[in-house]
Motif scaffolding. Structure first.
Motif, PDB file in Angstrom:
ATOM      1  N   GLU A   1       0.916  -1.072   0.019  1.00  0.00           N
ATOM      2  CA  GLU A   1       0.071   0.083   0.088  1.00  0.00           C
ATOM      3  C   GLU A   1       0.731   1.111  -0.053  1.00  0.00           C
ATOM      4  O   GLU A   1       0.595   2.343   0.749  1.00  0.00           O
ATOM      5  CB  GLU A   1      -0.814  -0.093   1.231  1.00  0.00           C
TER       6      GLU A   1
ATOM      7  N   GLU B   1       8.255   2.867   6.878  1.00  0.00           N
ATOM      8  CA  GLU B   1       8.385   1.928   8.071  1.00  0.00           C
ATOM      9  C   GLU B   1       8.508   0.556   7.301  1.00  0.00           C
ATOM     10  O   GLU B   1       7.913  -0.459   8.037  1.00  0.00           O
ATOM     11  CB  GLU B   1       7.160   2.031   8.862  1.00  0.00           C
TER      12      GLU B   1
ATOM     13  N   ARG C   1      -1.395  -0.302   7.775  1.00  0.00           N
ATOM     14  CA  ARG C   1      -0.831  -1.372   6.881  1.00  0.00           C
ATOM     15  C   ARG C   1       0.264  -2.098   7.963  1.00  0.00           C
ATOM     16  O   ARG C   1       0.617  -3.388   7.938  1.00  0.00           O
ATOM     17  CB  ARG C   1      -0.188  -1.239   5.540  1.00  0.00           C
ATOM     18  N   ASN C   2       1.002  -1.292   8.561  1.00  0.00           N
ATOM     19  CA  ASN C   2       2.377  -1.608   9.098  1.00  0.00           C
ATOM     20  C   ASN C   2       1.772  -2.502  10.276  1.00  0.00           C
ATOM     21  O   ASN C   2       2.595  -3.581  10.675  1.00  0.00           O
ATOM     22  CB  ASN C   2       3.042  -0.546   9.577  1.00  0.00           C
TER      23      ASN C   2
ATOM     24  N   ARG D   1      -1.593  -4.162  10.203  1.00  0.00           N
ATOM     25  CA  ARG D   1      -2.416  -5.059   9.763  1.00  0.00           C
ATOM     26  C   ARG D   1      -1.841  -6.299   9.293  1.00  0.00           C
ATOM     27  O   ARG D   1      -2.086  -7.638   9.361  1.00  0.00           O
ATOM     28  CB  ARG D   1      -3.285  -4.628   8.535  1.00  0.00           C
ATOM     29  N   LYS D   2      -0.455  -6.145   8.865  1.00  0.00           N
ATOM     30  CA  LYS D   2       0.211  -7.398   8.268  1.00  0.00           C
ATOM     31  C   LYS D   2       0.534  -8.498   9.047  1.00  0.00           C
ATOM     32  O   LYS D   2       0.804  -9.636   8.470  1.00  0.00           O
ATOM     33  CB  LYS D   2       1.603  -6.917   7.572  1.00  0.00           C
ATOM     34  N   THR D   3       0.488  -8.294  10.325  1.00  0.00           N
ATOM     35  CA  THR D   3       0.699  -9.521  11.288  1.00  0.00           C
ATOM     36  C   THR D   3      -0.600  -9.981  12.107  1.00  0.00           C
ATOM     37  O   THR D   3      -0.524 -10.651  13.003  1.00  0.00           O
ATOM     38  CB  THR D   3       1.875  -9.081  12.070  1.00  0.00           C
TER      39      THR D   3
END
Lengths: 90, 412
Positions: free
Chosen positions: A19, A34, B65-66, B68-70
């Motif tokens: 994204e 990040e 997203r950072n 959500r990814k886990t």
């Protein structure tokens, strides 16, 4: 495969998988977006899918210091040169 | 050193609503959250029980997203209630990241949705493709402590992590061990809770043990039926709950809104059979809880019974309550509203008991129409009572012979 095609696909991967829209070619991915170690592993899987073959463990270890889109493109070019002639950058 | 421990935040995503207003409204109206079992293209069609405690409303997640990814579905539930509790508590970011706040949070087996996808790849592909198909983050999404560590990651929490995975006592242990961490000065605050996502594997397990309700498949809202003569088993459910526990003086000095106080906790094991309810073990737990709270059993006004609506479980629990508390406290089986939400049930029932205390009413046990004659020795609630509650006990018992009791008190 041209450098431009590789750049285009890498940016597609970043949009689709992470994204991140149109990242700068020399942005530090960790600092700016990040992007972390988990993302790096996911990126390697996406690159394998793009190339259509498996990247060796040794080649994966070489990706550990990659920080920018330009470096990712360099990395893909380097791997592609060791594989099928059709994928060698023109 | 023994410190007082107060509750300064609570939130739950339940089959009867999300947040206090919706949950209290459902308790007042007698609304059941039990619905038809959803199809999952996996086990659903083979299961005899066709009912489920269902979260069927949209939840507006806004996770980056950072994060959500886990996260698998169970971590979405967990992080959402954690976020709401942190906001409600008013704790500063400096405190949250200081190491003085810990997390006690669990689920019964991580994320079965993610695990199921791994199985699909494993059984449906060649070895080489299977390895490729398993994502780098699948373990992080599915591991048993995925809820706790996704919470720590999202909010930068650096204190201790406790992640119980003891089936139906998961979140009551989370609260209990969080309570002890604050009480004995190891942390100044603990974010405690549990979550479980929609999962037909759990239903299949109880279905095979003949422990699931099957007689009300065409009228889901009429089951489960704790203590009722026609009860025929439990109904599995989903959801999450979280509470913030804080050391009293710290909460008072910062002007926190104190919702209640945890005054006691006990946990023990039956020391034998891993499935059958055990009168001696459960009775001992209840006695230990009362001792730990340093109160008289007659001080307890309300008991939220584990009351899964299994044939034997309810009878054993009624006997244990009678032995320890007599017929003084009102008894309610809150799973009659939500179904059995597994890892989340302890914290959900604690939160519902807290709301009952705050609002001054006692919700009845749904579907309790004719009390089983073997359960009549305790004081059941069959209609809404306008009744103040000062002290409540929340009882939970799990496969493996694990028993817990939490005692909470209205703050004054």
């Amino acid at each position: 495969m041209t450098r431009q095609e590789i750049q285009h696909e890498v940016k597609n991967i970043f949009l689709r998988e992470f994204e991140i829209e149109n990242p700068g070619m020399d942005d530090d991915l960790r600092e700016t977006y990040e992007f972390d170690s988990i993302d790096a592993i996911e990126l390697l899987l996406a690159i394998e899918n793009f190339l259509g073959y498996e990247i060796t463990q040794e080649e994966k270890k070489q990706a550990i210091n990659i920080r920018t889109i330009n470096q990712i493109c360099d990395y893909i070019e380097k791997i592609a040169k060791t594989r099928k002639p059709s994928l060698v950058v023109k | 050193m023994e410190r007082r421990v107060v509750i300064t935040g609570s939130s739950a995503i339940t089959p009867i609503g999300h947040g206090k207003d919706q949950i209290v409204d459902s308790l007042l109206k007698g609304t059941s959250g039990v619905k038809p079992l959803r199809e999952d293209e996996f086990l659903g069609r083979y299961i005899h029980s066709r009912v489920y405690g269902t979260v069927d409303y949209p939840i507006a997640y806004d996770f980056k997203r950072n994060h959500r990814k886990t996260m698998g579905p169970v971590a979405y539930y967990a992080c959402q209630v954690a976020k709401e509790v942190l906001e409600q508590s008013g704790l500063t970011e400096d405190f949250i990241t200081s190491g003085r706040l810990g997390v006690a949070f669990g689920s019964i087996h991580g994320s079965p949705t993610v695990q199921r996808n791994i199985y699909r790849i494993f059984f449906g592909a060649t070895e080489n493709v299977a390895v490729q198909g398993i994502g780098a983050v699948d373990y992080l999404k599915s591991m048993v402590h995925t809820t706790a560590v996704n919470i720590t990651k999202m909010f930068g929490i650096t204190g201790r992590v406790i992640s119980s995975g003891t089936a139906c006592t998961t979140s009551s242990q989370s609260i209990g061990y969080g309570y002890e961490s604050v009480k004995f000065g190891m942390q100044d605050a603990m974010l405690c809770g549990g979550a479980d996502e929609y999962d037909t594997i759990t239903v299949a397990v109880f279905d095979n043990l003949l422990a699931c309700s099957t007689a009300f498949n065409s009228e889901p809202h009429r089951t489960p039926r704790p203590f009722d003569k026609l009860r025929d088993g439990l109904v599995v459910g989903e959801g999450a709950g979280a509470i913030m526990l804080e050391e009293y003086e710290f909460a008072r000095k910062r002007g926190a809104n104190i919702l209640g106080e945890v005054i006691g906790f006990a946990c023990n094991n039956n020391g034998g059979d891993l499935i059958l309810p055990n009168l001696k073990g459960i009775t001992n737990t209840l006695k230990l809880g009362v001792e730990n709270a340093k109160i008289n059993p007659l001080d307890v006004d309300l008991i939220s019974a584990h009351a899964t609506a299994t044939k034997m479980g309810d009878i054993i629990e009624a006997q244990a309550i009678s032995d320890v508390f007599g017929d003084n406290p009102y008894i309610v089986g809150l799973k009659s509203y939500t179904g059995h939400t597994m890892a989340a049930c302890g914290v959900m029932e604690t939160i519902m008991s807290l709301y009952i205390m705050q609002e001054g009413f006692i919700a009845p046990t749904l579907n309790l129409e004719e009390i089983d004659e073997r359960c009549t020795m305790i004081k059941h609630v069959q209609k809404i009572l306008q009744q103040p509650v000062r002290t409540a006990a929340i009882q939970n018992f799990a496969f493996g012979g694990v028993n817990t009791i939490l005692l909470i008190r209205k703050f004054s």
